[in-house]
Design an enzyme around this catalytic site. Structure first.
Site, short mmCIF file in Angstrom:
data_model
loop_
_atom_site.label_atom_id
_atom_site.label_comp_id
_atom_site.label_asym_id
_atom_site.label_seq_id
_atom_site.Cartn_x
_atom_site.Cartn_y
_atom_site.Cartn_z
N LYS A 1 -17.66 -0.97 5.36
CA LYS A 1 -17.96 -2.10 4.54
C LYS A 1 -19.71 -2.09 4.52
O LYS A 1 -20.38 -2.51 3.35
CB LYS A 1 -17.50 -3.33 5.08
CG LYS A 1 -17.80 -4.61 4.29
CD LYS A 1 -17.07 -5.81 4.76
CE LYS A 1 -16.98 -6.93 3.69
NZ LYS A 1 -16.53 -8.06 3.99
N PHE B 1 -11.59 -7.02 13.83
CA PHE B 1 -10.57 -7.43 12.95
C PHE B 1 -10.42 -6.45 12.08
O PHE B 1 -11.10 -6.05 11.32
CB PHE B 1 -11.09 -8.84 12.37
CG PHE B 1 -9.91 -9.44 11.43
CD1 PHE B 1 -8.83 -9.70 11.83
CD2 PHE B 1 -10.21 -9.51 9.99
CE1 PHE B 1 -7.63 -10.34 11.00
CE2 PHE B 1 -9.03 -10.13 8.95
CZ PHE B 1 -7.82 -10.45 9.62
N GLU C 1 0.69 -1.11 -0.20
CA GLU C 1 -0.20 -0.08 0.08
C GLU C 1 0.91 1.40 -0.19
O GLU C 1 0.30 2.31 -0.67
CB GLU C 1 -0.84 0.05 1.08
CG GLU C 1 -2.08 -1.02 1.23
CD GLU C 1 -1.72 -2.20 1.74
OE1 GLU C 1 -2.54 -3.16 2.00
OE2 GLU C 1 -0.64 -2.58 2.21
#
Length: 594
Positions: free
Chosen positions: A174, A124, A62
């Site tokens: 998300k 997570f 990244e």
């Protein structure tokens, strides 16, 4: 709202996912290229990306995505875009974001975030990336409502590219990406309090013109803001109208042609003697998009003691931050220069011109007496300065050069000739090792018809050379010149000068018969062409051979003399008056003409 052209995206759509809305928003913002890596939280966006007109380039880290977006922005002036998932994916973008923030590069980083209901639970791959990056971004968004995606993306691109350019983070949960929503591209933006001033105040322009005409020892101190504003043409007009000497900072190399007789070179810690002397002895500093950085000023208390200051910058926070400004001008550098030139031309027509003849002669005399130079190694080895000198001469002024950080960066800044803006790209403010290779990749994607050379040190190169795989697979034929002195060269130079040559943990050398890694073999393993050069007699032929290869990336291992140093030098924290022309040689200025 700035001009945002929808490219392949309808202005409205119903019954789509947030992920589809995100991709449509990026299309509507004019994005053609994204550098990124998928992962759990951002994964929903990668499915509609397959059907998009946007080219996604899968990087190997990244950090490489972020630096590639920087190189893309610096070479083209367009907003660079990178994408990562939550947690470590997002935190790996921290360094490029900080780098872009310091060097005023327009960047938009899209990151995935855990579902909205999981925020704050230590889920997570959860990290508060908005909080982490708040001090190093121009602005940041956390999007939990899918209906907000188009507006926040539009705002991000507007903020990144207007005023003082900078990085903007858009963190999307998300759950927002997976939810059903409608897509509506905004026709106007509502950003209370965000009103960048681009037009300078006429009174300040008149006052600046008065000081310029009254001064006898003025100098144009040109910073990176001049590049970002696209003001090179206007700078040349002002310089030639007045005859005032010009210095260009590390971030402004190429803003003014190196070949121009008024150019004195780069100022600062490793600046030319002429540039440093011009600042120190001046009675007026005309600062254009520069921020009086410590690498330029040295000890602030002794910096340019006799100079008044005209400070023009689009960011009002920079004006007076480090040095008091007698005439502060808030505005875009290009517009400031246009107004200054108009005002000074009017004064000239009325018979009012500055008298700088003695000053110009003094600066020219210092430039002639103390030119850039270097010693050839006594053992016949390869001088790194010679490599950069020949690289610039053979590859030419249309080439884009990106640099890592260290000795090779300073040598590249000095010994390659820069005639045009946006041809020199480096990590100036943050000083990020590993910047060069991914930045070159981004620059080549943005400007595919230009030759792009990454000038890297062997230390820097080993931090991000995995992006050679990205370049090879995606047909991005950059060229890499590794200035290999088998050490962390700049740190080693400081150890030589200030630590009695005690070389603690700067030696990358593994012995005369063993090189780890062998950069030629490494290049071959990555699907590139690897070349090596260790004799001055072979430099030209090696560079020309690299120039002939344009279908795959090329890596050239220039095995240079390891004891070469960067001169001139002002030791950190000392006065610019203490500049050393060589290790034990301080220049002596003849000021009789002043």
């Amino acid at each position: 709202m700035s001009e945002q052209q929808a490219s392949g995206a309808d202005s409205q759509a119903e019954g789509i996912t947030g992920a589809q809305s995100l991709v449509r928003s990026l299309e509507a913002a004019g994005v053609t290229d994204i550098f990124g890596i998928p992962g759990g939280a951002i994964l929903p966006a990668y499915d509609p990306l397959m059907d998009s007109s946007i080219r996604h380039i899968l990087v190997r880290h990244e950090q490489g995505a972020g630096h590639a977006a920087q190189g893309y922005a610096a070479a083209s002036g367009r907003v660079g875009v990178c994408m990562a998932t939550s947690g470590p994916g997002a935190t790996n973008l921290v360094t490029p974001l900080a780098d872009a923030h310091m060097d005023s590069l327009p960047l938009v980083a899209i990151t995935g975030q855990v579902g909205a209901s999981l925020i704050g639970t230590d889920a997570f791959q959860e990290a508060d990336i908005r909080g982490i990056t708040m001090p190093i971004t121009k602005h940041s968004f956390l999007v939990t409502d899918p209906a907000e995606i188009p507006t926040k993306v539009a705002e991000a691109f507007h903020i990144a590219s207007t005023g003082r350019p900078g990085p903007v983070l858009v963190d999307v949960t998300k759950s927002a990406l997976q939810s059903t929503t409608s897509f509506r591209w905004p026709t106007q933006l509502n950003l209370p309090g965000y009103r960048p001033v681009t037009r300078p105040h006429a009174k300040q322009i008149r006052e600046a013109a008065r000081l310029i005409l009254e001064s006898r020892k003025p100098v144009l101190y040109v910073g990176g803001g001049t590049i970002r504003s696209g003001a090179s043409k206007e700078l040349l007009a002002l310089a030639e109208l007045t005859g005032i000497p010009v210095i260009t900072t590390l971030m402004a190399r190429g803003a003014f042609p190196d070949s121009h007789p008024q150019h004195l070179g780069m100022p600062g810690m490793h600046g030319t003697v002429a540039a440093v002397a011009a600042l120190q002895k001046s009675d007026l500093i005309i600062s254009l998009g520069a921020r009086f950085d410590d690498r330029v000023t040295g000890n602030l208390d002794s910096f340019a003691p006799g100079a008044k200051v005209i400070h023009a910058d689009i960011d009002p926070a920079e004006i007076g931050k480090n040095r008091f400004a007698d005439v502060p001008i808030v505005g875009d550098v290009r517009e400031v220069l246009v107004d200054l030139v108009t005002t000074l031309r009017t004064e000239q027509e009325a018979g009012n011109t500055g008298d700088y003849e003695g000053w110009v002669a003094f600066c020219a005399g210092v430039k002639q007496k103390y030119p850039l130079g270097y010693d050839r190694p006594a053992d016949g080895g390869l001088a790194p300065q010679y490599v950069l000198e020949r690289l610039g001469a053979i590859s030419g002024p249309d080439t884009i050069y990106t640099a890592g950080v260290g000795q090779h960066q300073m040598w590249a800044a000095h010994y390659v000739g820069y005639e045009r803006p946006n041809t020199w790209i480096n990590s100036g403010g943050l000083g990020t090792m590993g910047f060069s290779v991914p930045a070159a990749m981004g620059a080549k994607v943005a400007m595919p018809d230009q030759t792009v050379w990454s000038v890297d040190g062997d230390g820097c190169f080993q931090m991000t050379n995995q992006e050679l795989a990205t370049c090879a697979i995606n047909n991005i034929p950059i060229k890499v010149a590794v200035i290999n002195n088998e050490s962390l060269g700049m740190v080693r130079q400081w150890q030589t000068l200030f630590y009695n040559s005690r070389y603690s943990n700067t030696d990358l050398h593994t012995g005369p018969d063993r090189r780890i890694p062998d950069f030629v073999k490494l290049a071959d393993a990555y699907g590139c062409v690897g070349l090596a050069c260790e004799s001055p007699d072979d430099v030209d032929a090696t560079i020309r051979k690299a120039m002939e290869i344009n279908d795959v990336p090329v890596v050239v291992d220039f095995r240079v003399h390891r004891d070469a140093m960067v001169w001139p030098m002002v030791a950190a924290g000392t006065s610019n008056d203490d500049i050393k022309y060589a290790r034990d040689l301080a220049p002596q200025f003849d000021e009789d003409d002043l």
